[in-house]
Structure formats: C-alpha cells, structure tokens
Design a protein around this motif. Structure first.
Motif, PDB file in Angstrom:
ATOM      1  N   TYR A 142       1.145  -1.064   0.346  1.00 21.96           N
ATOM      2  CA  TYR A 142       0.396  -0.101   0.135  1.00 21.96           C
ATOM      3  C   TYR A 142       1.073   1.150  -0.101  1.00 21.96           C
ATOM      4  N   CYS A 143       1.975   1.634   0.414  1.00 25.98           N
ATOM      5  CA  CYS A 143       2.826   2.496   0.580  1.00 25.98           C
ATOM      6  C   CYS A 143       4.291   2.058   0.738  1.00 25.98           C
ATOM      7  N   PRO A 144       4.923   1.467  -0.476  1.00 28.28           N
ATOM      8  CA  PRO A 144       6.642   1.623  -0.430  1.00 28.28           C
ATOM      9  C   PRO A 144       7.351   2.196  -0.294  1.00 28.28           C
ATOM     10  N   ASP A 145       6.789   3.885  -0.496  1.00 34.03           N
ATOM     11  CA  ASP A 145       7.672   4.884   0.139  1.00 34.03           C
ATOM     12  C   ASP A 145       7.682   4.805   1.353  1.00 34.03           C
ATOM     13  N   ARG A 146       7.306   4.340   2.036  1.00 37.82           N
ATOM     14  CA  ARG A 146       7.365   4.331   4.162  1.00 37.82           C
ATOM     15  C   ARG A 146       7.927   3.095   4.521  1.00 37.82           C
ATOM     16  N   SER A 147       8.472   2.292   3.921  1.00 36.27           N
ATOM     17  CA  SER A 147       8.942   1.206   3.723  1.00 36.27           C
ATOM     18  C   SER A 147      10.197   1.165   4.817  1.00 36.27           C
ATOM     19  N   ALA A 148      10.978   2.300   4.542  1.00 37.11           N
ATOM     20  CA  ALA A 148      12.459   2.874   5.460  1.00 37.11           C
ATOM     21  C   ALA A 148      12.317   3.566   6.535  1.00 37.11           C
ATOM     22  N   GLU A 149      11.210   3.932   6.812  1.00 33.80           N
ATOM     23  CA  GLU A 149      10.723   4.560   8.482  1.00 33.80           C
ATOM     24  C   GLU A 149      10.114   3.287   8.784  1.00 33.80           C
ATOM     25  N   PHE A 150       9.097   2.034   8.384  1.00 30.16           N
ATOM     26  CA  PHE A 150       9.073   1.179   9.517  1.00 30.16           C
ATOM     27  C   PHE A 150       9.632   0.999   9.781  1.00 30.16           C
ATOM     28  N   GLU A 151      10.699   0.274   8.673  1.00 33.76           N
ATOM     29  CA  GLU A 151      12.334  -0.528   8.673  1.00 33.76           C
ATOM     30  C   GLU A 151      12.732  -0.036   9.862  1.00 33.76           C
ATOM     31  N   SER A 152      13.326   1.741  10.235  1.00 35.54           N
ATOM     32  CA  SER A 152      14.173   1.914  10.370  1.00 35.54           C
ATOM     33  C   SER A 152      13.456   2.064  12.319  1.00 35.54           C
ATOM     34  N   ALA A 153      11.748   1.973  12.518  1.00 38.92           N
ATOM     35  CA  ALA A 153      11.007   0.953  14.048  1.00 38.92           C
ATOM     36  C   ALA A 153      10.904   0.137  14.361  1.00 38.92           C
TER      37      ALA A 153
END
Length: 163
Positions: A142-153
């Motif tokens: 749904y929002c692959p552009d937010r993957s890096a933010e999630f991975e850092s969390a």
C-alpha cells in the motif's frame, strides 16, 4: 330594535356570518415552502448518492487486497479475506500507512496496558516476528515509500518466532 326587525350597530349586535376569503387568495401562495422542500429533497438525494458511491469498493482496492492476500500466503501467514481487507485498507492503506512506526509503538503500548496484569505482575511481551512481517507486507503493497521509516522503527525490537 329598529322597525325593520334587524339589529343595528347601536344594538350591540355581533355578525356571525362565516368569512370565506379563500377565493381571494392566489393559488400559489405556498411556492416558497414547496421550493424549500424540493431543494432539501434534491440535496438529500445528492448526498445519499455521494455517500453510497464512497462506500463501494473500487477495482484498485480489491486488486491491492488480492495482492496482499497472495503475499500473506507466500509468506506462510495464511490467506486474508479480500473483501474485508479492501473495505478496511481501501486504496491507500488507511492507518497502516498514515504513520507506520507510530502505529506499531501505539499498538505495543496498548497491548501492555490492557494485558490485565497490574503492578509486579505486569511485564512486557515479546511480539512474534509474524506481527512485524504482516505490517511489513501491508506497507510494501500500500505504501512502499514508507518502508524505510517502518524498518528503522522495528530494527531494535526483540521478536520471537511463532511455533
């Protein structure tokens, strides 16, 4: 009394004849009321159609839900109900994509607060890696552009494998 047998104005008489002035009114005196009612009806009709169309599932929402369900099955997490997923996540991922790292933190905090234990009996839990993987798959669809933010969390989380 006067000689004619009628009571005059001096005799304190009351005229009791019914007054019928309906024939003197124009026929369209209620046009303002009818116009307001018609406008309200049309407005409600338009509002109802807009709300109804917003709740219909779009082809894009079903396609994304189908893709997510397929990814869940490939990852061994089991299938999803495609219709329910399309209704909940829509085309933009809804809450899963709004603030992915904050949603995870809030979920873990809520789970700890509502565990039923209090005081010394309350302890943190170890989340399963499946929980994080589910969120990761949803974000990737749904929002692959937010993957890096999630991975850092989630890099610092201690996760356990579900047996």
């Amino acid at each position: 009394m006067t000689t004619s047998g009628r009571m005059g104005p001096d005799d304190q008489s009351v005229n009791t004849a019914p007054v019928d002035d309906l024939h003197k009114r124009p026929e369209n005196t209620h046009w303002i009321l009818y116009s307001v009612l018609a406008a309200a009806f049309v407005g409600l009709l338009v509002w109802g159609l807009v709300v109804f169309n917003q709740h219909k599932q779009s082809a894009e929402a079903v396609a994304k839900a189908t893709e997510l369900s397929e990814r869940f099955e490939r990852a061994g997490l089991g299938p999803l109900d495609v219709d329910a997923t399309a209704r909940v996540l829509g085309t933009d991922g809804a809450a899963a994509c709004t603030d992915p790292d904050n949603a995870l933190k809030t979920g873990v905090l809520d789970q700890q607060l509502v565990s039923g234990a209090a005081g010394p009996g309350q302890r943190p839990i170890l989340a399963t890696s499946n929980l994080v993987e589910c969120e990761r798959l949803a974000i990737s669809v749904y929002c692959p552009d937010r993957s890096a933010e999630f991975e850092s969390a989630v890099t610092d989380l201690k996760l356990v494998d579900e047996n």
